[in-house]
Write an enzyme that holds these catalytic residues in place. Structure first.
Site, short mmCIF file in Angstrom:
data_model
loop_
_atom_site.label_atom_id
_atom_site.label_comp_id
_atom_site.label_asym_id
_atom_site.label_seq_id
_atom_site.Cartn_x
_atom_site.Cartn_y
_atom_site.Cartn_z
N SER A 760 0.85 -1.19 0.00
CA SER A 760 0.00 0.00 0.00
C SER A 760 0.88 1.24 0.00
O SER A 760 1.65 1.44 -0.93
CB SER A 760 -0.96 -0.03 1.19
OG SER A 760 -1.97 0.92 1.06
N ASP A 837 -8.99 -3.98 -6.69
CA ASP A 837 -8.65 -3.10 -5.56
C ASP A 837 -9.49 -1.83 -5.64
O ASP A 837 -9.31 -1.01 -6.54
CB ASP A 837 -7.16 -2.77 -5.61
CG ASP A 837 -6.65 -2.15 -4.32
OD1 ASP A 837 -7.44 -1.50 -3.63
OD2 ASP A 837 -5.45 -2.33 -4.02
N HIS A 870 -7.85 -4.71 -1.98
CA HIS A 870 -6.59 -4.20 -1.44
C HIS A 870 -5.92 -5.19 -0.48
O HIS A 870 -4.71 -5.18 -0.33
CB HIS A 870 -6.85 -2.87 -0.73
CG HIS A 870 -5.62 -2.07 -0.49
ND1 HIS A 870 -4.78 -1.66 -1.50
CD2 HIS A 870 -5.07 -1.59 0.66
CE1 HIS A 870 -3.78 -0.96 -0.99
NE2 HIS A 870 -3.93 -0.91 0.31
#
Length: 919
Positions: A760, A837, A870
């Site tokens: 991330s 995502d 994600h």
């Protein structure tokens, strides 16, 4: 990246910004979407945990089968049908081939030796100069060095997650403190009941024990109902129960709701006219006589004296939300699914009206999965399902929000206009705090989060006024950090509080500290804490009887957490836990702050106990969890030792932790893996006990793992944190590079084998570090779900740190991953991303790949996980992503990627084929 949540060492966390840091990963027990911290089965709470508790279920996806890995070169030989020795046919031919092979192999080995000996990329010598860091503490494991290695499956499966009991504190109908809401498992005892904290094990009779639901199921019109979530009314006479939950976004869900009568043990639908209508949110009136709820984006109210449901709004729809947040407000502002607030007297309801008509849509493609209940039209089965999300990217139109009110008695809605110079398209309503007498405290910021305004709205008088306004840009050039902990303090002259007020976290002399504003209209506070340290998600609890405020802070060290108390007049600041040891504590207080769940989280084996607060004369102290199984495991397996230190870069002291493998030998040369998150306000270096992927790398693979919290991260003061404003990635990458250079000077480090990885924001930082370093220090990198261009990320988060792209074009250009030439100087890097995502869009990785294609680059690998979000979970992808990280890293440090930098075709196979053919 969501809003404030307790985060620590986080791999798969969403981007998060402030407060305690980032979101959960396989080792974090904080607030997030992908934590593998185990919640004890017997302690699952029946209600959502309060803001001061952390507890997340393990996100394992069943068992995994160990996969077989084959060497491709070996497989190709088998395909050629070559038999290495013996065999009746053509023995002479075989002998010729054999000696040719010997000659070729010897020649090849000699040539390879010459190449490797002369190649700078394969020289494993390092400088013997010492590091600029200062070592401060070593945390050694209890395990013998000959203990078992930790398998990756054990880490991912949650075996090493501490058992954490979450407690749902609840007030009694007469304000009794220290009561717990408990749900029994296994059919032992009543299903849902209230217990006094001093009788948590139910071993003795207690006047405060109340049975709410005798059984775990009930029937409505012969339909068997098994509640999944429950919310008792404040008077404990009715339970709001939810069934058939369907997940929406990170925090939001829908379900069918029921009203369960405690006295008769019977139930009815929340809305008898629409029992199967899916409700998005429901909440009790403080007076227990009504429930307000949102369905199909409209708000309704049900009074318990009637079965009739009355609509409060009627125009809600696809682009207009009432009482619930849209995607970006849920993710980045409220960190929850509610945008509805009752006044403390139950006479008024305030709710957010969110209009996202102008917000552009972003498509999320699902190639394999479909939403529950969705059936494609005939002939469209082979097409992906496309989910359109209203997602405001940086610089794009935001949803416009307004605070609306409803008078319960008059049955009318209204709004209160307050002129605070924030336009609709430049306003974020960040927090709403109910106060006495129908008042509401409202915190608003501008879009770029450097102006904060606090307004007091009197719903009874239908008027309001701004009482505070701060421009943080003028204070330190930073940003306003979202808050969910502002606490209203009612007046009580008998207790020495002649006026009402509120406790807030403000910037004071460069650090986040607690301030008490009283009366509420007073813009100048009384400081409750001061100093070169910071409070964390404070306050944790307030004892109104004794005017004592409890909070967690970093007073002893930025990487420690201790529990403190202070009087409302700012006197008698004291630590409540063991003051002689460096440690990491968290705490959850009862509603009246007479009792607390004290959670020791490291660096040693975590434990939990219930104790009475210092202001409580009724002393109580009981350990409820010692994590004996975790202690047993730590004595059986070889864990790395943790070496905490600081390193000075450009005058800033950066906290560092180095994980050394068992049987560490300073005379050897070790490869190093740097792990980072690095998001604004986050923290990865701390004293929490964690066994995670980094532990596995050190324990099982035998590599050094180093984590440094560079500038921009949290709990080292505003100057340390806010330097990254308008220029994300630059200082953070610089600090990683400088730390790696210092580590490369250590005698036990092989500076030719240094890698970096993150997920991330950490994925963004991995690529930015590789880009800035251009192969000088780091040879390898692994980026998971990275941001590559901040124009692609959501507006609320991005503009908080970068301003709008229209106001900071150069900053956005600098912060993007765009220098393919620099990336080409690294030996090799890996990028992995989930195709579905909804947080960091796959667009980020695809855009970077296009830039690499344009430059003709090939020193990278890519792995895409279909339909994974994600967190990368779909179809066991979470196992795969970590196994790929491990395998790729081993290949990197074994020199495999050096071998692939200039691949050459092998002529050996062709020679053999010709000999076999013509021999």
């Amino acid at each position: 990246m969501g809003a404030n949540s307790r985060v620590n060492d986080d791999e798969a966390m969403p981007l998060t910004g402030h407060g305690a840091g980032s979101r959960d990963s396989i080792d974090s027990s904080s607030t997030a979407s992908i934590s593998l911290t185990l919640v004890d089965g017997a302690s699952h709470t029946a209600t959502e945990p309060s803001k001061s508790t952390n507890g997340h279920k393990s996100h394992t996806e069943g068992s995994y089968v160990n996969e077989k890995y084959h060497d491709s070169e070996e497989e190709s030989w088998r395909e050629d049908g070559y038999v290495p020795s013996g065999g009746k046919p053509a023995q002479r031919r075989t002998r010729i081939v054999f000696w040719l092979l010997v000659a070729l192999c010897v020649g090849g080995w000699a040539m390879a030796f010459i190449i490797m000996a002369t190649s700078p990329n394969n020289r494993h010598s390092t400088s013997d100069s010492s590091s600029g860091g200062s070592e401060s503490e070593i945390v050694k494991p209890n395990t013998p060095h000959d203990g078992k290695k930790i398998p990756l499956d054990d880490v991912l499966g949650g075996m090493w997650g501490p058992v954490e009991h979450t407690i749902s504190w609840i007030s009694g109908p007469k304000g009794e403190d220290g009561l717990l809401l408990q749900k029994s498992e296994g059919g032992i005892g009543p299903y849902l009941h209230i217990e006094d904290v001093r009788n948590i094990h139910g071993m003795r009779a207690n006047n405060n024990s109340i049975v709410l639901m005798k059984e775990s199921v009930f029937f409505v019109n012969d339909e068997r109902i098994s509640p999944e979530k429950v919310w008792p009314s404040p008077d404990l006479k009715t339970v709001l129960a939810m069934t058939r939950e369907k997940k929406n976004w990170r925090h939001s869900f829908t379900g069918l709701y029921w009203l369960f009568d405690v006295e008769t043990q019977t139930a009815q639908p929340l809305d008898p006219e629409a029992p199967n209508g899916r409700v998005q949110l429901a909440s009790w009136s403080p007076t227990s006589d009504a429930v307000v709820f949102t369905r199909d984006n409209n708000i309704y109210i049900r009074n318990l004296t009637s079965k009739a449901v009355k609509p409060i709004t009627t125009d809600g729809g696809a682009n207009l939300f009432y009482g619930i947040p849209d995607w970006v407000y849920e993710e980045e502002v409220f960190e929850g699914n509610s945008a509805t607030w009752w006044s403390l007297d139950g006479k008024y309801i305030s709710f957010l009206r969110t209009n996202e008509t102008m917000v552009p849509e972003f498509p999320i493609d699902f190639y394999l999965s479909r939403p529950p209940g969705y059936t494609p039209e005939p002939g469209e089965e082979a097409y992906p399902y496309v989910q359109q999300i209203k997602y405001p990217k940086a610089g794009a139109p935001n949803p416009t929000v307004n605070l609306q009110f409803y008078d319960v008695e008059r049955e009318e809605s209204f709004s209160v206009n307050v002129d605070n110079n924030l336009k609709d398209d430049d306003r974020i309503i960040a927090e709403v705090i109910p106060a006495s007498g129908g008042k509401m405290l409202v915190r608003e910021t501008n879009r770029e989060s450097y102006i904060v305004k606090v307004t007091v709205i009197d719903a009874a008088k239908r008027e309001g006024k701004m009482v505070r306004s701060d421009n943080v840009d003028e204070i330190d050039g930073g940003w306003v950090e979202p808050s969910h902990s502002t606490t209203y303090i009612p007046s009580d002259p008998s207790a020495g509080r002649p006026h009402d007020g509120y406790i807030d976290t403000i910037i004071h002399e460069g650090y986040n500290h607690l301030a008490y504003f009283t009366p509420v209209e007073n813009p100048k506070p009384m400081m409750l804490t001061t100093g070169n340290w910071e409070v964390v998600d404070a306050p944790s609890g307030v004892d109104l009887k004794n005017n004592v405020v409890y909070f967690v802070a970093t007073k002893e060290s930025p990487i420690d957490r201790h529990v403190y108390s202070v009087k409302l007049d700012g006197s008698e600041l004291q630590m409540l836990n063991d003051s002689e040891k460096s440690a990491y504590y968290d705490v959850s207080f009862s509603n009246g702050a007479g009792y607390m769940l004290l959670k020791y989280q490291g660096p040693n084996i975590p434990w939990q106990k219930l104790i009475s607060s210092p202001s409580n004369e009724d002393f109580y102290d009981e350990i409820i969890e010692e994590n004996k199984n975790l202690a047993r495991l730590s004595n059986e397996f070889s864990l790395p030792s943790l070496h905490y230190s600081t390193i000075t870069v450009d005058g800033f002291k950066l906290p560092v932790v180095e994980r050394r493998p068992p049987n560490f030998n300073e005379t050897k040369k070790y490869p190093v893996l740097f792990h980072l998150y690095g998001g604004p306000g986050s923290q990865t270096v701390n004293k929490k006990f964690t066994v995670n992927f980094q532990t596995y790398v050190a324990s099982n693979l035998g590599y050094l793992v180093v984590t440094v919290d560079g500038r921009g991260t949290g709990f080292n003061g505003r100057k340390f944190r806010c330097i990254v404003r308008r220029n994300l990635g630059y200082y953070e990458a610089h600090d990683q590079i400088q730390t790696a250079k210092e580590w490369g000077k250590k005698p036990y480090v092989d500076k030719t084998r240094i890698a970096i990885w993150g997920w991330s924001y950490g994925g963004f930082m991995t690529l930015k570090t590789l880009e800035q370093d251009a192969g000088e220090t780091f040879q390898y990198g692994m980026a998971v779900a990275p941001v590559t261009d901040w124009r692609f990320y959501d507006s609320v988060y991005t503009e908080r740190y970068m301003h709008m792209p229209q106001h900071n074009t150069e900053g956005y250009e600098n912060a993007s991953i765009s220098n393919a030439t620099s990336l080409s100087q690294n030996t090799r890097f890996l990028i992995m991303h989930g195709s579905a995502d909804d947080n960091v869009h796959f667009q980020n990785t695809l855009t970077l790949l296009d830039k690499l294609d344009i430059m003709g680059m090939h020193n990278y690998d890519v792995h895409v996980f279909p339909d994974s979000n994600h967190g990368i979970y779909f179809h066991h992808a979470y196992k795969m992503v970590h196994q790929r990280l491990s395998d790729w890293l081993v290949n990197a440090f074994n020199g495999e990627w050096v071998r692939l930098r200039n691949p050459k075709p092998s002529g050996l196979k062709r020679v053999i084929r010709r000999l076999l053919h013509f021999g």
